[in-house]
Write a protein that holds these residues in place. Structure first.
Motif, short mmCIF file in Angstrom:
data_model
loop_
_atom_site.label_atom_id
_atom_site.label_comp_id
_atom_site.label_asym_id
_atom_site.label_seq_id
_atom_site.Cartn_x
_atom_site.Cartn_y
_atom_site.Cartn_z
N LEU A 97 1.07 -1.10 0.22
CA LEU A 97 -0.08 0.30 0.30
C LEU A 97 1.13 1.35 0.40
O LEU A 97 0.54 2.22 -0.46
CB LEU A 97 -0.68 -0.29 1.11
CG LEU A 97 -2.38 1.23 1.45
CD1 LEU A 97 -3.10 0.60 2.12
CD2 LEU A 97 -1.52 2.58 1.59
N ILE A 98 2.02 1.45 1.05
CA ILE A 98 2.53 2.32 0.93
C ILE A 98 3.09 2.77 -0.58
O ILE A 98 3.48 3.65 -0.81
CB ILE A 98 3.80 1.87 1.52
CG1 ILE A 98 3.48 2.16 3.14
CG2 ILE A 98 5.13 3.08 2.25
CD1 ILE A 98 4.07 1.99 4.32
N GLY A 99 3.89 1.67 -1.10
CA GLY A 99 4.62 1.25 -2.56
C GLY A 99 3.42 2.04 -3.64
O GLY A 99 3.79 3.21 -4.17
N VAL A 100 2.38 1.71 -2.87
CA VAL A 100 1.45 2.15 -4.65
C VAL A 100 1.26 3.21 -4.35
O VAL A 100 0.74 4.46 -5.06
CB VAL A 100 0.17 1.78 -3.90
CG1 VAL A 100 -0.79 1.89 -5.07
CG2 VAL A 100 0.24 0.03 -4.47
N PHE A 101 0.93 3.75 -3.28
CA PHE A 101 0.92 5.67 -2.91
C PHE A 101 2.48 6.26 -3.41
O PHE A 101 2.23 7.40 -3.98
CB PHE A 101 1.22 5.51 -1.18
CG PHE A 101 0.90 7.05 -1.16
CD1 PHE A 101 -0.16 8.16 -0.43
CD2 PHE A 101 1.86 7.31 -0.53
CE1 PHE A 101 -0.86 9.33 -0.43
CE2 PHE A 101 1.37 9.50 0.41
CZ PHE A 101 0.56 9.90 -0.32
N GLY A 102 3.82 6.25 -3.50
CA GLY A 102 4.35 6.28 -3.84
C GLY A 102 4.64 6.66 -4.74
O GLY A 102 5.24 7.22 -5.97
N LEU A 103 3.76 5.51 -5.48
CA LEU A 103 4.14 5.37 -7.26
C LEU A 103 3.40 6.32 -7.94
O LEU A 103 3.87 7.06 -8.87
CB LEU A 103 3.75 3.96 -7.49
CG LEU A 103 4.06 3.68 -8.98
CD1 LEU A 103 5.24 3.71 -9.56
CD2 LEU A 103 3.16 2.08 -9.68
N ALA A 104 2.17 6.50 -7.11
CA ALA A 104 1.20 7.65 -7.55
C ALA A 104 1.82 9.02 -7.49
O ALA A 104 1.15 9.64 -8.33
CB ALA A 104 -0.29 7.21 -7.06
N PHE A 105 2.41 9.49 -6.72
CA PHE A 105 3.07 10.74 -7.02
C PHE A 105 4.15 10.96 -6.61
O PHE A 105 4.35 12.14 -5.70
CB PHE A 105 2.24 11.31 -4.73
CG PHE A 105 0.64 11.38 -5.30
CD1 PHE A 105 0.08 11.51 -5.54
CD2 PHE A 105 -0.02 10.13 -4.03
CE1 PHE A 105 -1.57 11.91 -6.00
CE2 PHE A 105 -1.07 10.38 -4.16
CZ PHE A 105 -2.69 10.73 -4.60
N ALA A 106 5.16 9.89 -6.79
CA ALA A 106 6.43 10.18 -7.09
C ALA A 106 6.71 11.55 -7.99
O ALA A 106 6.56 10.69 -9.07
CB ALA A 106 7.43 8.84 -7.34
N PRO A 107 8.11 12.62 -7.37
CA PRO A 107 8.11 12.92 -8.69
C PRO A 107 9.33 13.25 -9.25
O PRO A 107 9.54 13.49 -10.36
CB PRO A 107 8.75 14.40 -7.31
CG PRO A 107 9.38 13.48 -6.12
CD PRO A 107 8.37 12.32 -6.21
N LYS A 174 -1.18 9.85 -11.59
CA LYS A 174 -2.00 9.78 -10.43
C LYS A 174 -3.58 8.80 -10.83
O LYS A 174 -3.56 8.63 -8.89
CB LYS A 174 -2.37 11.04 -9.77
CG LYS A 174 -1.10 12.20 -9.48
CD LYS A 174 -1.95 13.95 -9.37
CE LYS A 174 -0.84 14.60 -9.03
NZ LYS A 174 0.13 14.64 -9.51
N GLY A 175 -3.76 8.11 -11.51
CA GLY A 175 -4.49 6.58 -11.65
C GLY A 175 -4.27 5.96 -11.06
O GLY A 175 -4.96 5.06 -10.39
N ALA A 176 -2.94 5.77 -10.29
CA ALA A 176 -2.42 4.63 -9.72
C ALA A 176 -2.79 4.42 -8.11
O ALA A 176 -3.19 3.93 -7.19
CB ALA A 176 -0.91 4.94 -9.48
N ALA A 177 -3.18 6.30 -7.92
CA ALA A 177 -3.87 6.22 -6.28
C ALA A 177 -4.89 5.80 -6.07
O ALA A 177 -5.17 4.86 -5.42
CB ALA A 177 -3.88 7.54 -5.76
N TRP A 178 -5.56 5.26 -7.22
CA TRP A 178 -7.19 4.53 -6.93
C TRP A 178 -6.82 2.89 -6.20
O TRP A 178 -7.80 2.48 -5.79
CB TRP A 178 -7.60 4.07 -8.32
CG TRP A 178 -8.43 5.48 -8.53
CD1 TRP A 178 -7.97 6.68 -9.66
CD2 TRP A 178 -9.45 6.12 -7.86
NE1 TRP A 178 -8.75 7.15 -9.37
CE2 TRP A 178 -9.99 6.83 -9.01
CE3 TRP A 178 -10.59 5.42 -7.12
CZ2 TRP A 178 -11.48 7.64 -8.64
CZ3 TRP A 178 -12.48 5.88 -6.74
CH2 TRP A 178 -11.96 6.88 -7.98
#
Length: 410
Positions: A97-107, A174-178
């Motif tokens: 879950l942490i990784g998916v959050f990071g993937l969605a918003f990684a700069p 940011k679609g990965a945030a879903w």
């Protein structure tokens, strides 16, 4: 008496029934876990466009994910064989879950790499313990139990083209945030599984104490003969993984070059292969329970060979049919090889799962690099033709002991 020894004992017919509720839930969790893992390669076109990443950088991302997710699985299995850890399951998915959050918003590229390491770590923890849960809930239907568990994972992997088309293309990175919601659902379900897992361990301890049974667990199950059989089994799994890797990574390029397909149409052929593979995974277990595990492993490879060899030379319509048949037959042994290894080395459920699933996927990743290099040297068409001969290595399955001989060894 250790809990690991207790959980490694075969269930006796009539004493333990197959727990289908637990099998379905752990299968759903496997689907959710592997669909989260599939988000990473599905995002490659998006990341290439939004961040301007090179193919080398994308390769580093894929390598980081696969190496952590696969190579660590045997090590996790060794640890949990000695001391089962029920709550490692929801903790591992929390890492995802942490990784998916990071993937969605990684700069940046480096943050993406860090994010996929968390996703890979969660997957590495989930797979050996998930396989142990399937083993514990199997009763006498071990092949069926592993099929229910593994088909969830294969279905999750097959969703990658759908994820790309329906979510990531319109919504971008940011679609990965879903998928944070998907990860949270998996954590919730795995808390339920962990509670059942804990209660099952306690019941097994009480049952053994009440009946005065002793847990038989060999201190050194790895005799020379067992090691040779295990190496041969892993070789067969690698051959299967390399073929699957060749199709999933390079068949689309073959179809574009040979049939003048669009990317979307080529992906449709790949999707058919993956879905058929998921269906084959489900049916392989019950067939192995009925006809024997070695027989199913042998047929899955040798039965695939005529189709895989013929496929590069036929029309697109026939190729689509052959791809579907090939996916079904080849992947029918996916769950069976896991159970075969677990029975070959009883008491090492997590380690055998880590080797047959995790390490096999790691070798598949290496195979994709080798086949990619080969395609650069001799062309994609000839590479696909040569890849079609890999299933012929299935003839070596005849060197493995059949189910009866294997039980005698154990």
């Amino acid at each position: 008496m250790s809990q690991a020894a207790l959980t490694s004992q075969p269930f006796k017919k009539g004493i333990e029934n197959t727990n289908y509720k637990i099998l379905v839930i752990i299968g759903i969790c496997h689907l959710l876990n592997d669909s989260l893992q599939a988000v990473v390669p599905a995002m490659f076109p998006i990341l290439e466009d939004s961040m301007g990443l090179t193919f080398t950088q994308l390769g580093i991302i894929a390598f980081s994910l696969n190496m952590v997710a696969s190579v660590m699985q045997p090590f996790v299995g060794v640890v949990t064989d000695k001391k089962p850890m029920p709550y490692a399951l929801p903790i591992g998915l929390t890492s995802t879950l942490i990784g998916v959050f990071g993937l969605a918003f990684a700069p940046s590229f480096i943050w993406i790499v860090f994010s996929v390491l968390f996703i890979g770590l969660g997957s590495a923890v989930f797979h050996p313990e998930g396989s142990r849960v399937a083993h514990m809930a199997a009763g006498t239907r071990r092949g069926l139990a592993q099929s229910i568990y593994q088909v969830g994972g294969n279905t999750g992997q097959a969703l990658a083209p759908v994820i790309t088309a329906l979510i990531l293309v319109p919504l971008g990175q940011k679609g990965a945030a879903w998928f944070i919601i998907v990860a949270a659902m998996a954590v919730f379900l795995l808390v339920y599984i962990a509670n059942w897992y804990t209660q099952k361990l306690q019941l097994d301890v009480k049952s053994v104490k009440r009946k005065g049974q002793s847990a038989v667990s060999a201190e050194n199950p790895f005799t020379r003969k067992i090691v040779l059989y295990l190496v041969l089994l892993l070789f067969l799994i690698f051959a299967r993984s390399w073929y699957v890797s060749g199709i999933t990574n390079y068949y689309a390029f073959f179809a574009i070059e040979s049939y003048d397909f669009s990317i979307e149409k080529a992906q449709g052929f790949l999707f058919a292969f993956l879905v058929a593979g998921a269906v084959g995974t489900f049916f392989g277990g019950p067939l192995a329970d009925r006809f024997g595990k070695r027989n199913v492993i042998f047929f899955s490879l040798i039965g695939t060979a005529p189709f895989s060899i013929l496929m590069p030379f036929v029309s697109p319509t026939i190729a689509f049919i052959i791809l579907t048949i090939t996916g079904f037959i080849l992947m029918s042994s996916f769950s069976v090889t896991v159970v075969y290894a677990q029975e070959l080395v009883p008491g090492k459920i997590g380690l055998m799962s880590g080797l047959t699933v995790g390490l096999a996927f790691g070798m598949g990743a290496i195979g994709s690099i080798v086949l990619g290099y080969l395609a650069d040297q001799i062309g994609i068409v000839l590479t696909i033709i040569l890849t079609g001969f890999l299933p012929l290595l299935g003839v070596l399955t005849l060197l493995l002991p059949n189910d009866t001989a294997k039980k005698g060894m154990a």
